[in-house]
Design a protein around this motif. Sequence first.
Motif: not given
Length: 128
Positions: A18-27, A52-57, A64-75
């Motif tokens: 991230g950050p990724l567009t919809v097409d980036g996530v799809l890929a 969990a995420i936020e988008g910027r035009r 889109y980029h995460p608002l939650v870190s992977r470490a916090d999510y896993v915990q």
Amino acid sequence: MKISGAESQVMDALWRQGPLTVDGVLAQVGEAHGWQVGTVKTLITRLLHKGAIEGRREPEGYRYHPLVSRADYVQGESQSLVDRLFGGEVAPLVAHFAEHRALSPKDIKLLRQLMAELPEEEGGADDE
């Protein structure tokens, strides 16, 4: 925050690339799961609503980029699992894996190292 298995695939892509567009996530993850662009958009919308995420035009579209870190999510997920299935205690979880899944020598070595690094509790009731 509860994130479904499919949503976690989107989160993994955003944590890694991230950050990724919809097409980036799809890929990154959509094609491997047979998802079309509509599915990815739905998953992104769910994650936006959950905070969990936020988008910027940007000129090429929303990124889109995460608002939650992977470490916090896993915990949080780990603690939820231990609470739900093992009464909040880690030892029964480890015992379960030891009984139902053969621990490799590498697993055992790592567990011993982790145990050795834990601080000793002073005056604990479990002292024998």
